[in-house]
Enzyme design. Structure first.
Site, PDB file in Angstrom:
ATOM      1  N   ALA A 138      37.394  -1.356  67.885  1.00 52.85           N
ATOM      2  CA  ALA A 138      36.501  -0.295  67.423  1.00 52.85           C
ATOM      3  C   ALA A 138      35.707   0.307  68.578  1.00 52.85           C
ATOM      4  O   ALA A 138      34.788   1.084  68.365  1.00 52.85           O
ATOM      5  CB  ALA A 138      35.555  -0.840  66.357  1.00 52.85           C
ATOM      6  N   ASP A 187      31.323  -3.427  80.277  1.00 55.57           N
ATOM      7  CA  ASP A 187      31.218  -4.210  79.034  1.00 55.57           C
ATOM      8  C   ASP A 187      30.807  -5.649  79.316  1.00 55.57           C
ATOM      9  O   ASP A 187      29.957  -6.219  78.633  1.00 55.57           O
ATOM     10  CB  ASP A 187      32.557  -4.197  78.288  1.00 55.57           C
ATOM     11  CG  ASP A 187      33.008  -2.779  77.986  1.00 55.57           C
ATOM     12  OD1 ASP A 187      32.174  -1.865  78.083  1.00 55.57           O
ATOM     13  OD2 ASP A 187      34.201  -2.592  77.669  1.00 55.57           O
TER      14      ASP A 187
HETATM   15  C1  GLA Z   1      36.226   0.549  78.040  1.00 57.62           C
HETATM   16  C2  GLA Z   1      36.249  -0.268  79.332  1.00 57.62           C
HETATM   17  C3  GLA Z   1      34.989   0.000  80.171  1.00 57.62           C
HETATM   18  C4  GLA Z   1      34.752   1.496  80.359  1.00 57.62           C
HETATM   19  C5  GLA Z   1      34.858   2.234  79.024  1.00 57.62           C
HETATM   20  C6  GLA Z   1      34.800   3.727  79.200  1.00 57.62           C
HETATM   21  O1  GLA Z   1      35.189   0.094  77.228  1.00 57.62           O
HETATM   22  O2  GLA Z   1      36.336  -1.643  79.054  1.00 57.62           O
HETATM   23  O3  GLA Z   1      35.096  -0.654  81.414  1.00 57.62           O
HETATM   24  O4  GLA Z   1      35.617   2.030  81.309  1.00 57.62           O
HETATM   25  O5  GLA Z   1      36.050   1.930  78.330  1.00 57.62           O
HETATM   26  O6  GLA Z   1      33.566   4.119  79.692  1.00 57.62           O
END
Ligand code: GLA
Length: 400
Positions: A138, A187
């Site tokens: 999600a 993240d």
């Molecule tokens: C995913 C990746 C992150 C980032 C985002 C886009 O969540 O895991 O490292 O690149 O996409 O901002």
């Protein structure tokens, strides 16, 4: 899925009971959160800036050492188990949820070997039970939540302490080198470092971060389009390659250029005229997005939510038109949010191609917001969206 309003103490004892029923013994319990990113999308792997906040939705892990050299991992959500020998050196991804756990265990085994100077595999067997509130696929970073919760468990059980930033890096390596997604550090970093009531302004080059307080009358609301695009990971890696190509081309005219982070729009406009159209638009998104993150963090600190909202709208447009990672459902969800009063900002969040939008909503307007978005989205798509209302939560921790 277990309700996130489930009290933490009940949650923990439920998890411990389940662990006992399956493995016996008394586990330790760890938690790591999912996240929304307020602004700064697809900038982390370009050495740029991001502004994520942790959700209350979290991944919970109960874990205990075992003596047979096996890693045995059970997902309570999926009712599935997976196991392997910690000493095996020929691990290959199974292309399932277990890869996040195995990747982390592998990277941790290596890190531990280096630390203790005893070679690669110096890890004991562990029983792990996982249960997560963070919906999978999600765009709320369910995978980093699993990785970080498991990493915290392994580190703690091994008695080999590690700085949170080192933990985030280890988990990113697991994803890059074992799972095969070339994600940035955002993240994993926010899952490790999040502060209650704050977003984190992170410089993804230096890994310096600054907490940015969120106004207490604002709720973070994630709206799930319920769309999971299977092309997402291939497209993600492709976007990353396009950015690298942009840097390579631009470096011919700008020797020493390391990443898109080092450019501003004026220089890109001047030096990027000969780039292929797609590459130029990808670069324009990243360069303009970095500037927006800086302004949004300052506006939040000054309490100017109107500016934050305008920047979020620009970010969404840029992701839709220049970076091409939005989709019709995300655009619809953002449009519906903007029709409601008490909404300060709305945009897609995370990698894109489906997943969630992030919305900054006045706490008094949340019910009306939910009603409008759910009925409007359902009327147009036939799907009932999940809506998650939360405040910015804490980073990973040992619970008991
Ligand atoms: C995913 C990746 C992150 C980032 C985002 C886009 O969540 O895991 O490292 O690149 O996409 O901002």
């Amino acid at each position: 899925m277990t309700s996130p309003t489930f009290r933490s103490a009940d949650r923990t004892s439920d998890l411990v009971d389940r662990f006992r029923a399956r493995f016996g013994g008394t586990p330790r319990v760890y938690r790591a959160p999912g996240r929304v990113n307020l602004i700064g999308e697809h900038t982390d792997y370009n050495d740029g800036f991001v502004l994520p906040a942790a959700l209350a939705l979290s991944c919970w892990v109960a874990a205990a050492l075992r003596d047979d050299g096996r890693m045995v991992v059970r997902s309570e959500d999926l009712g599935k188990e997976y196991e392997w020998d910690v000493a095996s050196t020929d691990a290959t991804p199974a292309h399932s949820w277990s890869d996040y756990v195995q990747g982390v265990a592998l990277m941790f085994g290596r890190a531990l070997g280096k630390k203790r100077d005893t070679g690669d595999q110096d890890m004991r067997g562990v029983s792990i039970l996982i249960q997560s509130d963070v919906p999978m696929g999600a765009g709320l970073s369910s995978s980093a939540a699993i990785e970080v919760a498991v990493a915290r468990a392994l580190i703690d059980l091994a008695g080999a302490p590690m700085e949170p930033t080192e933990v985030a890096r280890l988990c990113q390596r697991a994803e890059n080198e074992f799972v095969g997604a070339r994600c940035g550090i955002m993240d994993q970093f926010i899952a490790c470092h999040a502060r209650l009531g704050h977003a984190l302004l992170l410089d993804c080059r230096s890994l310096e971060s600054r907490p940015v307080s969120l106004p207490s009358h604002v709720r973070l609301v994630a709206c799930n389009t319920m769309v999971r695009h299977s092309i997402a990971s291939g497209e993600y890696n492709r976007r990353r390659a396009e950015c690298e190509e942009g840097v390579k081309e631009l470096a011919r005219r700008l020797p020493g250029l390391r990443s898109l982070r080092d450019l501003d729009l004026a220089v890109l406009d001047r030096e990027g005229r000969e780039l292929p159209d797609t590459i130029r638009r990808r670069c324009r998104h990243v360069v303009s997005e970095n500037a927006r993150v800086d302004r949004a963090a300052r506006a939040l600190e000054e309490g100017d939510l109107e500016i934050v909202g305008a920047l979020m709208a620009d970010s969404h447009r840029s992701l839709r038109d220049d970076y091409e990672v939005s989709c019709a459902e995300l655009d619809l969800m953002v449009g519906l949010a903007r029709e409601t009063s008490g909404v300060y900002g709305a945009r897609m969040t995370g990698g894109g191609f489906g997943g969630c939008t992030v919305n900054l909503v006045d706490k008094h307007a949340v019910s009306e917001f939910r009603r409008h978005v759910v009925s409007g989205y359902q009327a147009k798509t036939g799907r009932a969206p999940d809506i998650y209302v939360t405040e910015a939560g804490r980073g990973a921790e040992r619970v008991v």
